[in-house]
Design a protein around this motif. Structure first.
Motif: not given
Length: 394
Positions: A344-352
């Motif tokens: 789920t975290i790795e699917m977040l779009g932005q690095d921030e």
């Protein structure tokens, strides 16, 4: 209501007597000290003591005459209401549901009653079974109007349960704060070496006030309960409602609402272990549902609610009790949830966004010595590697 009136009549004199006695002891000690030096004060002291005991003997009968009258009036009002309700049976029919249909009102009423009835009551399982049967039968019909009935009723029940749980936990927090604030510090004693006579008398008075307040709230609450609800019961019901919402295709609303409950998440960090366990199980279920929804609909549609879920409830997962008699989650369930969280975290779009979530996890993970779960170290290392490469490319 009859029980409530009799409880007031029986308990109120006892509570008031303890309060008055505590106050009298505080004043009496000062008079004893003065009466040793002044004859007139000694006479006044004896008069005060006799008057006080005479007052205590009259107190029960006085309060009974005051309290019985409202009880009779209340019973009369109830009888009038009962007579009126016989001519208006629709007053018992809930005014909720999709399209105002009978089946919608029936389901809403069952879910409302399930929320109110204590889980220890034999009627609780009857109502819950009826609600589950009605939801499942609506699903089996495979008709959009019946699916909408389920979605509307379950969403309303889920929202109501969330609000009740937050209100009850906030009330518990206020009680803890007021209980801590009610203690008398050593600075009141005068000597600073231990509890002096003034500190002792103050504790007696404060204890009497707290007893009166708590006893009065017990009596006026009715038959000694909290309306059939408890934090742990509502925590378990939230999971049941969310499971039914997932079956009916509206679990996204549960995900969104759960992500906005930042105050509830804060209160959960200091909740009882059993309640924490219920909330951990519920969070684990929703995180798994979030992963499935993101895989089906794409990365962007539910990104905001996913971020809210992670930033709101990751601290509880790191700090919650793991269970005393039995673990909240099995080792297999923990490993599975760790994988779900990483994906789920790795699917977040932005690095921030990844930085915000992983920094929050690292803070709470390292601040809790009693737990080493969830361990997202591998996810954190991968994010660091990607961030390093992005910096070099820029």
């Amino acid at each position: 209501m009859k029980m409530k009136g009799s409880s007031i009549t029986t308990l109120a004199p006892l509570l008031l007597r303890e309060l008055v006695t505590s106050l009298f002891i505080s004043a009496d000690q000062s008079l004893i000290n003065l009466s040793e030096r002044y004859k007139l004060v000694q006479i006044l002291h004896r008069l005060l003591v006799h008057t006080f005991f005479f007052f205590l003997r009259l107190l029960p009968s006085f309060l009974s005459s005051v309290l019985i009258t409202p009880s009779l009036s209340e019973n009369s009002a109830l009888n009038s209401s009962a007579a009126l309700s016989k001519s208006k049976p629709q007053a018992f029919i809930p005014n909720k549901g999709a399209g105002g249909s009978s089946i919608a009102r029936a389901l809403s009423q069952l879910l409302s009653l399930m929320n109110e009835i204590p889980v220890s009551s034999r009627k609780y399982q009857v109502v819950r079974s009826l609600a589950e049967k009605l939801i499942d039968e609506n699903l089996r019909e495979d008709h959009e109007s019946l699916k909408e009935v389920n979605r509307v009723a379950l969403s309303a029940a889920f929202s109501e349960t969330l609000l009740q749980l937050e209100a009850a936990m906030s009330k518990q927090e206020r009680r803890r704060v007021s209980g801590d604030g009610g203690s008398v510090s050593g600075s009141w004693t005068g000597s600073g070496t231990g509890p002096g006579p003034f500190s002792y008398r103050m504790r007696r008075v404060l204890r009497g006030l707290r007893s009166f307040r708590e006893g009065a709230s017990f009596v006026f609450a009715g038959d000694g309960g909290d309306g059939g609800g408890s934090e742990e019961k509502w925590g378990v019901e939230l999971l049941w409602l969310a499971q039914k919402m997932a079956d009916c295709g509206c679990v996204e609303e549960a995900e969104w609402r759960w992500g906005t409950m930042s105050n509830l998440a804060r209160l959960a960090l200091i909740a009882e272990p059993r309640l924490q366990g219920s909330l951990v199980k519920f969070s684990a279920f929703l995180f798994k549902q979030v992963k499935g929804i993101r895989n089906e609909t794409g990365d962007d549609q539910h990104r905001e609610s996913t971020m809210n879920m992670l930033t709101t409830w990751l601290p509880l997962l790191c700090r919650a009790s793991n269970g005393v008699d039995a673990p909240v989650l099995s080792s297999r369930e923990r490993e599975e949830l760790e994988r779900v969280l990483e994906e789920t975290i790795e699917m977040l779009g932005q690095d921030e966004e990844k930085e915000e979530v992983l920094s929050l996890w690292l803070h709470h993970f390292t601040s809790c010595p009693s737990s080493d779960w969830p361990n997202l170290q591998a996810c954190y290392t991968r994010w660091c590697d990607v961030s390093r490469k992005l910096l070099l490319l820029s």
